[in-house]
Design a protein around this motif. Structure first.
Motif, mmCIF file in Angstrom:
data_model
loop_
_atom_site.group_PDB
_atom_site.id
_atom_site.type_symbol
_atom_site.label_atom_id
_atom_site.label_comp_id
_atom_site.label_asym_id
_atom_site.label_seq_id
_atom_site.Cartn_x
_atom_site.Cartn_y
_atom_site.Cartn_z
ATOM 1 N N PHE A 117 14.245 11.706 -11.919
ATOM 2 C CA PHE A 117 13.940 10.276 -11.793
ATOM 3 C C PHE A 117 13.523 10.018 -10.363
ATOM 4 C CE2 PHE A 117 14.760 5.739 -11.515
ATOM 5 C CZ PHE A 117 14.390 5.291 -12.775
ATOM 6 N N VAL A 118 12.565 9.124 -10.176
ATOM 7 C CA VAL A 118 12.172 8.696 -8.841
ATOM 8 C C VAL A 118 12.335 7.181 -8.751
ATOM 9 C CG1 VAL A 118 9.693 8.502 -9.394
ATOM 10 C CG2 VAL A 118 10.409 8.795 -7.019
ATOM 11 N N SER A 119 12.863 6.740 -7.631
ATOM 12 C CA SER A 119 13.034 5.323 -7.347
ATOM 13 C C SER A 119 12.331 5.045 -6.019
ATOM 14 C CB SER A 119 14.527 5.004 -7.234
ATOM 15 O OG SER A 119 14.727 3.677 -6.826
ATOM 16 N N ILE A 120 11.443 4.073 -6.031
ATOM 17 C CA ILE A 120 10.638 3.714 -4.863
ATOM 18 C C ILE A 120 10.822 2.217 -4.646
ATOM 19 C CG2 ILE A 120 8.328 3.703 -3.854
ATOM 20 C CD1 ILE A 120 7.604 5.657 -6.274
ATOM 21 N N GLY A 121 11.174 1.810 -3.447
ATOM 22 C CA GLY A 121 11.396 0.387 -3.235
ATOM 23 C C GLY A 121 11.008 -0.097 -1.856
ATOM 24 N N VAL A 122 10.693 -1.374 -1.799
ATOM 25 C CA VAL A 122 10.485 -2.071 -0.529
ATOM 26 C C VAL A 122 11.436 -3.252 -0.523
ATOM 27 C CG1 VAL A 122 8.898 -3.455 0.848
ATOM 28 C CG2 VAL A 122 8.090 -1.343 -0.209
ATOM 29 N N ILE A 123 12.243 -3.310 0.530
ATOM 30 C CA ILE A 123 13.265 -4.338 0.656
ATOM 31 C C ILE A 123 12.920 -5.237 1.841
ATOM 32 C CG2 ILE A 123 15.748 -4.765 0.883
ATOM 33 C CD1 ILE A 123 14.794 -3.070 -1.633
ATOM 34 N N THR B 88 0.834 -1.207 0.000
ATOM 35 C CA THR B 88 0.000 0.000 0.000
ATOM 36 C C THR B 88 0.863 1.249 0.000
ATOM 37 O OG1 THR B 88 -1.820 -1.142 1.083
ATOM 38 C CG2 THR B 88 -1.779 1.263 1.281
ATOM 39 N N TRP B 89 1.954 1.243 0.771
ATOM 40 C CA TRP B 89 2.866 2.382 0.769
ATOM 41 C C TRP B 89 3.453 2.603 -0.620
ATOM 42 C CZ3 TRP B 89 8.222 2.688 -0.072
ATOM 43 C CH2 TRP B 89 8.780 3.936 0.197
ATOM 44 N N LEU B 90 3.829 1.513 -1.285
ATOM 45 C CA LEU B 90 4.376 1.635 -2.640
ATOM 46 C C LEU B 90 3.395 2.356 -3.565
ATOM 47 C CD1 LEU B 90 6.060 -1.818 -3.299
ATOM 48 C CD2 LEU B 90 7.157 0.408 -3.556
ATOM 49 N N VAL B 91 2.131 1.934 -3.552
ATOM 50 C CA VAL B 91 1.174 2.586 -4.459
ATOM 51 C C VAL B 91 0.867 4.012 -4.016
ATOM 52 C CG1 VAL B 91 0.203 0.454 -5.407
ATOM 53 C CG2 VAL B 91 -0.872 1.515 -3.436
ATOM 54 N N ASP B 92 0.957 4.290 -2.725
ATOM 55 C CA ASP B 92 0.809 5.680 -2.274
ATOM 56 C C ASP B 92 1.938 6.543 -2.847
ATOM 57 O OD1 ASP B 92 -1.455 5.000 -0.824
ATOM 58 O OD2 ASP B 92 -0.426 5.013 1.129
ATOM 59 N N GLN B 93 3.151 6.023 -2.849
ATOM 60 C CA GLN B 93 4.287 6.749 -3.417
ATOM 61 C C GLN B 93 4.137 6.891 -4.935
ATOM 62 O OE1 GLN B 93 6.512 8.234 -1.204
ATOM 63 N NE2 GLN B 93 4.847 7.404 0.034
ATOM 64 N N TYR B 94 3.604 5.870 -5.566
ATOM 65 C CA TYR B 94 3.306 5.908 -6.999
ATOM 66 C C TYR B 94 2.322 7.051 -7.283
ATOM 67 C CZ TYR B 94 1.440 4.212 -11.496
ATOM 68 O OH TYR B 94 1.036 4.094 -12.797
ATOM 69 N N ASP B 95 1.287 7.149 -6.470
ATOM 70 C CA ASP B 95 0.281 8.203 -6.658
ATOM 71 C C ASP B 95 0.891 9.597 -6.512
ATOM 72 O OD1 ASP B 95 -1.664 6.274 -7.062
ATOM 73 O OD2 ASP B 95 -2.468 6.416 -5.018
ATOM 74 N N ILE B 96 1.833 9.744 -5.601
ATOM 75 C CA ILE B 96 2.499 11.033 -5.416
ATOM 76 C C ILE B 96 3.327 11.389 -6.653
ATOM 77 C CG2 ILE B 96 4.304 12.215 -4.092
ATOM 78 C CD1 ILE B 96 3.229 10.608 -1.627
ATOM 79 N N ALA B 97 4.026 10.405 -7.217
ATOM 80 C CA ALA B 97 4.895 10.644 -8.379
ATOM 81 C C ALA B 97 4.113 10.779 -9.687
ATOM 82 C CB ALA B 97 5.912 9.511 -8.500
ATOM 83 N N CYS B 98 2.969 10.151 -9.767
ATOM 84 C CA CYS B 98 2.207 10.040 -11.016
ATOM 85 C C CYS B 98 2.007 11.358 -11.772
ATOM 86 C CB CYS B 98 0.873 9.366 -10.720
ATOM 87 S SG CYS B 98 -0.067 8.913 -12.177
ATOM 88 N N THR C 204 10.373 -11.264 -1.846
ATOM 89 C CA THR C 204 10.945 -10.661 -3.047
ATOM 90 C C THR C 204 10.903 -9.142 -2.936
ATOM 91 O OG1 THR C 204 10.277 -12.540 -4.410
ATOM 92 C CG2 THR C 204 10.716 -10.477 -5.558
ATOM 93 N N ASP C 205 12.055 -8.513 -3.136
ATOM 94 C CA ASP C 205 12.153 -7.059 -3.094
ATOM 95 C C ASP C 205 11.468 -6.447 -4.314
ATOM 96 O OD1 ASP C 205 13.901 -7.400 -0.898
ATOM 97 O OD2 ASP C 205 15.637 -7.500 -2.236
ATOM 98 N N ILE C 206 11.051 -5.188 -4.169
ATOM 99 C CA ILE C 206 10.411 -4.470 -5.272
ATOM 100 C C ILE C 206 11.037 -3.093 -5.382
ATOM 101 C CG2 ILE C 206 8.285 -3.405 -6.108
ATOM 102 C CD1 ILE C 206 6.752 -5.626 -4.839
ATOM 103 N N GLN C 207 11.341 -2.713 -6.598
ATOM 104 C CA GLN C 207 11.835 -1.366 -6.881
ATOM 105 C C GLN C 207 11.112 -0.864 -8.126
ATOM 106 O OE1 GLN C 207 14.622 -0.206 -5.038
ATOM 107 N NE2 GLN C 207 14.809 1.762 -6.026
ATOM 108 N N TRP C 208 10.489 0.291 -8.010
ATOM 109 C CA TRP C 208 9.859 0.935 -9.155
ATOM 110 C C TRP C 208 10.621 2.211 -9.442
ATOM 111 C CZ3 TRP C 208 4.245 0.858 -6.838
ATOM 112 C CH2 TRP C 208 3.771 -0.459 -6.819
ATOM 113 N N GLY C 209 10.931 2.444 -10.705
ATOM 114 C CA GLY C 209 11.627 3.659 -11.093
ATOM 115 C C GLY C 209 10.932 4.318 -12.263
ATOM 116 N N PHE C 210 10.839 5.634 -12.212
ATOM 117 C CA PHE C 210 10.114 6.382 -13.246
ATOM 118 C C PHE C 210 10.864 7.646 -13.629
ATOM 119 C CE2 PHE C 210 7.119 4.387 -10.308
ATOM 120 C CZ PHE C 210 6.466 3.516 -11.161
#
Length: 137
Positions: free
Chosen positions: A115-121, A63-73, A102-108
């Protein structure tokens, strides 16, 4: 049992895209560099103050990841391209893989050559089982 650390970085795209050496742990400035590491698990080698937020539950981390996605969108450089993947698909993927460690990193790419990089490790991390938790958990 895993816990999860959220990390984020936003900055000029050029250092991120061209700074591979400093993004590896053997580089003398790795720990002090704000740039995200090349290997996701190497976030755990960065100082504790680089952790944005921590979670005990994978769903909270997703949920935090998609919240960060929404901020960057609103700042996406190519929003039509990102829409082909989209928020819902990214959220579903995160909820499916995080519980398994499994770790997740989204970059846009963002407007203004940023550039923004958002990740959960995941911690402990299956790719680096000897790494200690930077938060001391």
């Amino acid at each position: 049992m895993h816990h999860f650390h959220g990390y984020a970085w936003t900055g000029q795209a050029a250092p991120y895209l061209n700074g591979e050496g400093i993004r590896r742990p053997f580089h003398p400035e790795f720990r002090s560099s704000p740039l995200p590491p090349m290997r996701l698990c190497d976030w755990l080698l960065k100082p504790r103050n680089r952790i944005v937020i921590s979670f005990d539950q994978a769903n909270d981390a997703a949920t935090w990841l998609v919240d960060q996605y929404d901020i960057a969108c609103p700042s996406f450089h190519l929003p039509d391209q990102e829409a082909k993947i989209g928020r819902a698909h990214r959220h579903l993927g995160a909820t499916e893989v995080l519980p398994g460690g499994t770790d997740i990193q989204w970059g846009f790419h963002l407007k203004g050559e940023r550039f923004v990089s958002i990740g959960v490790i995941c911690c402990p991390n299956k790719h680096a089982p000897d790494y200690k938790c930077p938060a001391g958990q």
